[in-house]
Design a protein around this motif. Sequence first.
Motif, mmCIF file in Angstrom:
data_model
loop_
_atom_site.group_PDB
_atom_site.id
_atom_site.type_symbol
_atom_site.label_atom_id
_atom_site.label_comp_id
_atom_site.label_asym_id
_atom_site.label_seq_id
_atom_site.Cartn_x
_atom_site.Cartn_y
_atom_site.Cartn_z
ATOM 1 N N GLY A 38 0.805 -1.225 0.000
ATOM 2 C CA GLY A 38 0.000 0.000 0.000
ATOM 3 C C GLY A 38 0.831 1.265 0.000
ATOM 4 O O GLY A 38 0.366 2.329 0.413
ATOM 5 N N ILE A 39 2.062 1.192 -0.482
ATOM 6 C CA ILE A 39 2.969 2.351 -0.456
ATOM 7 C C ILE A 39 2.401 3.558 -1.207
ATOM 8 O O ILE A 39 2.640 4.695 -0.814
ATOM 9 N N GLY A 40 1.623 3.314 -2.251
ATOM 10 C CA GLY A 40 1.039 4.434 -2.999
ATOM 11 C C GLY A 40 0.139 5.292 -2.128
ATOM 12 O O GLY A 40 0.174 6.526 -2.191
ATOM 13 N N LEU A 41 -0.671 4.659 -1.283
ATOM 14 C CA LEU A 41 -1.539 5.393 -0.368
ATOM 15 C C LEU A 41 -0.714 6.129 0.681
ATOM 16 O O LEU A 41 -1.009 7.268 1.037
ATOM 17 N N THR A 42 0.338 5.494 1.147
ATOM 18 C CA THR A 42 1.223 6.108 2.133
ATOM 19 C C THR A 42 1.824 7.398 1.582
ATOM 20 O O THR A 42 1.835 8.436 2.254
ATOM 21 N N ILE A 43 2.301 7.344 0.354
ATOM 22 C CA ILE A 43 2.894 8.531 -0.285
ATOM 23 C C ILE A 43 1.824 9.589 -0.523
ATOM 24 O O ILE A 43 2.048 10.781 -0.290
ATOM 25 N N ALA A 44 0.622 9.171 -0.984
ATOM 26 C CA ALA A 44 -0.465 10.126 -1.215
ATOM 27 C C ALA A 44 -0.864 10.851 0.069
ATOM 28 O O ALA A 44 -1.291 12.004 0.033
ATOM 29 N N ALA A 45 -0.697 10.177 1.207
ATOM 30 C CA ALA A 45 -1.029 10.794 2.498
ATOM 31 C C ALA A 45 0.088 11.695 3.015
ATOM 32 O O ALA A 45 -0.046 12.306 4.063
ATOM 33 N N GLY A 46 1.195 11.769 2.283
ATOM 34 C CA GLY A 46 2.258 12.687 2.653
ATOM 35 C C GLY A 46 3.461 12.060 3.324
ATOM 36 O O GLY A 46 4.355 12.762 3.779
ATOM 37 N N ALA A 47 3.512 10.740 3.410
ATOM 38 C CA ALA A 47 4.661 10.063 4.019
ATOM 39 C C ALA A 47 5.554 9.535 2.903
ATOM 40 O O ALA A 47 5.288 8.486 2.322
ATOM 41 N N ASP A 48 6.592 10.280 2.576
ATOM 42 C CA ASP A 48 7.485 9.945 1.463
ATOM 43 C C ASP A 48 8.594 9.012 1.947
ATOM 44 O O ASP A 48 9.650 9.450 2.404
ATOM 45 N N PHE A 49 8.351 7.706 1.854
ATOM 46 C CA PHE A 49 9.291 6.738 2.383
ATOM 47 C C PHE A 49 10.641 6.760 1.679
ATOM 48 O O PHE A 49 11.663 6.495 2.299
#
Length: 87
Positions: A38-49
């Motif tokens: 689910g990394i895409g959702l994580t990035i969309a929420a502002g958490a740039d891993f």
Amino acid sequence: AINNIGNHFWFYGPVNVQFIVSQGICWITDINPRISGGIGLTIAAGADFAAYLLELVVSGEVVPRPFKIGTYAASYIDYVYHESGGK
């Protein structure tokens, strides 16, 4: 639950922890030493891993940042059909 895991195991880098909460009790269902699907959702929420990992490598720590709560994702499967002959 996450803090307890961190106290018993030593992780370096991305770790995906999945859990459910039932009747106020947190049950861990999976621990994966990788970035989650689910990394895409994580990035969309502002958490740039990717940026966090780079920061971890360069400075040895990651500074916590705020992220957007209430970001949702939806996905679907789309079928593509091909006839023999490659067309």
